[in-house]
Design a protein around this motif. Structure first.
Motif, PDB file in Angstrom:
ATOM      1  N   ASP A 126       0.834  -1.205   0.000  1.00  0.00           N
ATOM      2  CA  ASP A 126       0.000   0.000   0.000  1.00  0.00           C
ATOM      3  C   ASP A 126       0.873   1.261   0.000  1.00  0.00           C
ATOM      4  OD1 ASP A 126       0.971  -0.219   2.583  1.00  0.00           O
ATOM      5  OD2 ASP A 126      -0.964   0.077   3.578  1.00  0.00           O
ATOM      6  N   GLN A 127       2.172   1.095   0.128  1.00  0.00           N
ATOM      7  CA  GLN A 127       3.055   2.275   0.092  1.00  0.00           C
ATOM      8  C   GLN A 127       3.300   2.775  -1.342  1.00  0.00           C
ATOM      9  OE1 GLN A 127       6.234   2.550   3.079  1.00  0.00           O
ATOM     10  NE2 GLN A 127       5.459   0.630   3.930  1.00  0.00           N
ATOM     11  N   VAL A 128       2.572   2.191  -2.301  1.00  0.00           N
ATOM     12  CA  VAL A 128       2.566   2.797  -3.644  1.00  0.00           C
ATOM     13  C   VAL A 128       1.713   4.078  -3.623  1.00  0.00           C
ATOM     14  CG1 VAL A 128       2.925   0.624  -4.882  1.00  0.00           C
ATOM     15  CG2 VAL A 128       0.589   1.422  -4.473  1.00  0.00           C
ATOM     16  N   GLU A 138      -7.950   0.411  -6.319  1.00  0.00           N
ATOM     17  CA  GLU A 138      -6.899  -0.041  -7.233  1.00  0.00           C
ATOM     18  C   GLU A 138      -6.532   1.014  -8.258  1.00  0.00           C
ATOM     19  OE1 GLU A 138      -9.415  -1.652  -6.217  1.00  0.00           O
ATOM     20  OE2 GLU A 138      -9.007  -3.788  -5.913  1.00  0.00           O
ATOM     21  N   ASP A 139      -7.540   1.753  -8.740  1.00  0.00           N
ATOM     22  CA  ASP A 139      -7.217   2.702  -9.806  1.00  0.00           C
ATOM     23  C   ASP A 139      -6.890   4.106  -9.298  1.00  0.00           C
ATOM     24  OD1 ASP A 139      -9.750   3.165  -9.057  1.00  0.00           O
ATOM     25  OD2 ASP A 139     -10.693   2.703 -10.993  1.00  0.00           O
ATOM     26  N   ASP A 140      -6.735   4.269  -7.980  1.00  0.00           N
ATOM     27  CA  ASP A 140      -6.239   5.561  -7.470  1.00  0.00           C
ATOM     28  C   ASP A 140      -4.799   5.760  -7.951  1.00  0.00           C
ATOM     29  OD1 ASP A 140      -8.414   6.598  -6.103  1.00  0.00           O
ATOM     30  OD2 ASP A 140      -8.009   5.417  -4.318  1.00  0.00           O
ATOM     31  N   LYS A 161       4.302  -4.752 -18.133  1.00  0.00           N
ATOM     32  CA  LYS A 161       4.844  -4.608 -19.486  1.00  0.00           C
ATOM     33  C   LYS A 161       5.439  -5.911 -20.014  1.00  0.00           C
ATOM     34  CE  LYS A 161       6.806  -0.245 -20.677  1.00  0.00           C
ATOM     35  NZ  LYS A 161       7.982   0.559 -20.411  1.00  0.00           N
ATOM     36  N   ASN A 162       5.961  -6.741 -19.121  1.00  0.00           N
ATOM     37  CA  ASN A 162       6.783  -7.856 -19.571  1.00  0.00           C
ATOM     38  C   ASN A 162       6.211  -9.248 -19.315  1.00  0.00           C
ATOM     39  OD1 ASN A 162       9.433  -6.565 -20.531  1.00  0.00           O
ATOM     40  ND2 ASN A 162       9.023  -5.533 -18.583  1.00  0.00           N
ATOM     41  N   TRP A 163       5.058  -9.347 -18.691  1.00  0.00           N
ATOM     42  CA  TRP A 163       4.485 -10.675 -18.430  1.00  0.00           C
ATOM     43  C   TRP A 163       2.981 -10.576 -18.508  1.00  0.00           C
ATOM     44  CZ3 TRP A 163       6.961 -14.901 -18.985  1.00  0.00           C
ATOM     45  CH2 TRP A 163       6.453 -16.109 -18.501  1.00  0.00           C
ATOM     46  N   SER A 164       2.344 -11.571 -19.147  1.00  0.00           N
ATOM     47  CA  SER A 164       0.891 -11.395 -19.308  1.00  0.00           C
ATOM     48  C   SER A 164       0.079 -12.039 -18.191  1.00  0.00           C
ATOM     49  CB  SER A 164       0.455 -11.913 -20.674  1.00  0.00           C
ATOM     50  OG  SER A 164       1.016 -13.165 -20.895  1.00  0.00           O
ATOM     51  N   ASN A 165       0.585 -13.096 -17.577  1.00  0.00           N
ATOM     52  CA  ASN A 165      -0.212 -13.790 -16.548  1.00  0.00           C
ATOM     53  C   ASN A 165       0.285 -13.388 -15.165  1.00  0.00           C
ATOM     54  OD1 ASN A 165      -1.168 -15.315 -18.778  1.00  0.00           O
ATOM     55  ND2 ASN A 165       0.624 -16.633 -18.572  1.00  0.00           N
ATOM     56  N   PHE A 166      -0.372 -12.424 -14.570  1.00  0.00           N
ATOM     57  CA  PHE A 166       0.112 -12.002 -13.257  1.00  0.00           C
ATOM     58  C   PHE A 166      -1.034 -11.504 -12.389  1.00  0.00           C
ATOM     59  CE2 PHE A 166       0.168  -8.198 -15.864  1.00  0.00           C
ATOM     60  CZ  PHE A 166      -0.397  -7.237 -15.035  1.00  0.00           C
ATOM     61  N   ALA A 167      -0.790 -11.572 -11.094  1.00  0.00           N
ATOM     62  CA  ALA A 167      -1.680 -10.934 -10.119  1.00  0.00           C
ATOM     63  C   ALA A 167      -0.782 -10.164  -9.165  1.00  0.00           C
ATOM     64  CB  ALA A 167      -2.483 -11.981  -9.365  1.00  0.00           C
ATOM     65  N   ILE A 168      -1.125  -8.917  -8.936  1.00  0.00           N
ATOM     66  CA  ILE A 168      -0.323  -8.091  -8.033  1.00  0.00           C
ATOM     67  C   ILE A 168      -1.154  -7.785  -6.799  1.00  0.00           C
ATOM     68  CG2 ILE A 168       0.707  -5.805  -7.722  1.00  0.00           C
ATOM     69  CD1 ILE A 168       1.513  -5.939 -10.714  1.00  0.00           C
ATOM     70  N   LEU A 169      -0.618  -8.105  -5.637  1.00  0.00           N
ATOM     71  CA  LEU A 169      -1.344  -7.891  -4.378  1.00  0.00           C
ATOM     72  C   LEU A 169      -0.709  -6.718  -3.638  1.00  0.00           C
ATOM     73  CD1 LEU A 169      -1.643 -11.611  -3.188  1.00  0.00           C
ATOM     74  CD2 LEU A 169      -3.196 -10.341  -4.651  1.00  0.00           C
ATOM     75  N   ARG A 170      -1.463  -5.625  -3.518  1.00  0.00           N
ATOM     76  CA  ARG A 170      -0.945  -4.445  -2.805  1.00  0.00           C
ATOM     77  C   ARG A 170      -1.299  -4.559  -1.333  1.00  0.00           C
ATOM     78  NH1 ARG A 170      -2.825   0.178  -7.093  1.00  0.00           N
ATOM     79  NH2 ARG A 170      -1.069  -0.023  -8.511  1.00  0.00           N
ATOM     80  N   VAL A 237      -6.180 -10.560 -14.674  1.00  0.00           N
ATOM     81  CA  VAL A 237      -4.728 -10.465 -14.765  1.00  0.00           C
ATOM     82  C   VAL A 237      -4.139  -9.576 -13.681  1.00  0.00           C
ATOM     83  CG1 VAL A 237      -4.438 -11.013 -17.202  1.00  0.00           C
ATOM     84  CG2 VAL A 237      -4.938  -8.662 -16.509  1.00  0.00           C
ATOM     85  N   SER A 238      -4.953  -8.896 -12.929  1.00  0.00           N
ATOM     86  CA  SER A 238      -4.364  -8.177 -11.807  1.00  0.00           C
ATOM     87  C   SER A 238      -5.377  -8.106 -10.677  1.00  0.00           C
ATOM     88  CB  SER A 238      -3.937  -6.778 -12.204  1.00  0.00           C
ATOM     89  OG  SER A 238      -5.040  -6.047 -12.624  1.00  0.00           O
TER      90      SER A 238
END
Ligand SMILES: NC(=O)c1ccc[n+]([C@@H]2O[C@H](COP(=O)([O-])OP(=O)(O)OC[C@H]3O[C@@H](n4cnc5c(N)ncnc54)[C@H](OP(=O)(O)O)[C@@H]3O)[C@@H](O)[C@H]2O)c1
Length: 241
Positions: A126-128, A138-140, A161-170, A237-238
């Protein structure tokens, strides 16, 4: 059904160990499990997860990843828990922080497999966000205010940009019990407990908003993503906590 391979990168860390515990505790587990470490491999971890493979991997150089290909093969799911995760340490060495927290060597390694069918579950923070209001969406806009947050934004951008299958957990602050092999960093609940049991006073931040999350809830989310990917039901994908 063929057994599926799960690789936990940073398996010696706080979340990594909780994940290994959860994956290896599944009855009749359909998974082959491997994990990576960087500093050293604690004996108690090997004893706790005798069925899993451990690899020495340094994400700064990519050293050790070839050994994973040879002995384990292409994973179906990679959970990337490796990071310089202590913001103060990140401030002290921004270059090292970037080279570890942006998983470029990991993606280069994954891209070398013939088929790009590995799901990458990547831990962000969450420090993003700037931290001036509660319950970011998510879209803030991401406005990191420290080196740690900046490295995590850079990692998110690099992965998308570099991988299509991903999930990012903030994730926000992760709390819960100590790990099988105690981690060196200070844990929130244990720290508060120590202060209070000594009868000391503690000072807390009062100028940022956080949403702490129980470690076993994070593990449950990662396990759900894993099983959906493996059963072909994961179309997103995310994803963010
Ligand atoms: N814990 C939290 O409150 C929290 C909150 C939000 C987000 N996150 C994120 O969640 C993830 C897991 O956090 P955590 O608390 O489990 O972290 P952690 O306890 O600090 O563990 C970090 C892991 O990264 C490995 N590592 C460090 N440098 C490496 C390198 N150069 N190459 C390969 N591996 C390296 C460490 O290996 P060794 O131990 O062998 O050195 C360890 O296994 C991180 O991405 C973190 O930023 C954590």
């Amino acid at each position: 059904m063929t057994r599926k391979r799960i690789l936990v990168v940073g398996g010696t860390g706080y979340l990594g160990q909780h994940l290994l515990q959860a994956y290896s505790g599944l009855p009749d587990s359909p998974y082959d499990l491997a994990f990576t470490y960087r500093s050293n491999l604690p004996r108690d971890l090997l004893d706790a997860f005798p069925g899993s493979l451990a690899f020495h991997v340094d994400l700064q150089t990519g050293g050790g990843l070839d050994a994973v290909s040879q002995a384990f093969g292409q994973p179906d799911v990679v959970v990337n828990c490796a990071a310089l995760s202590v913001p103060r340490a990140c401030e002290a060495d921004p270059a090292a922080t970037m080279s570890i927290n942006v998983p470029s060597t990991l993606l280069e390694w994954l891209s070398a497999f013939k088929e790009a069918n590995t799901l990458l579950i990547h831990l962000s923070t969450d420090q993003v966000y700037e931290g001036v209001k509660s319950f970011y969406k998510e879209d803030d806009e991401t406005i990191p205010v420290n080196v740690y947050g900046k490295s995590k934004v850079a990692a998110e951008q690099f992965i998308s940009k570099n991988w299509s299958n991903f999930a990012i957990l903030r994730s926000s602050i992760i709390f819960g019990p100590q790990t099988i092999s105690p981690v060196p960093k200070s844990l929130p609940i244990q720290w508060i407990d120590g202060v209070l049991s000594r009868g000391d006073k503690a000072e807390f931040f009062h100028d940022e908003f956080r949403c702490p999350v129980y470690v076993k809830d994070v593990v449950t989310i990662i396990q759900a993503l894993t099983s959906r990917w493996i059963s072909g039901w994961l179309l997103i994908v995310s994803c963010f906590t």
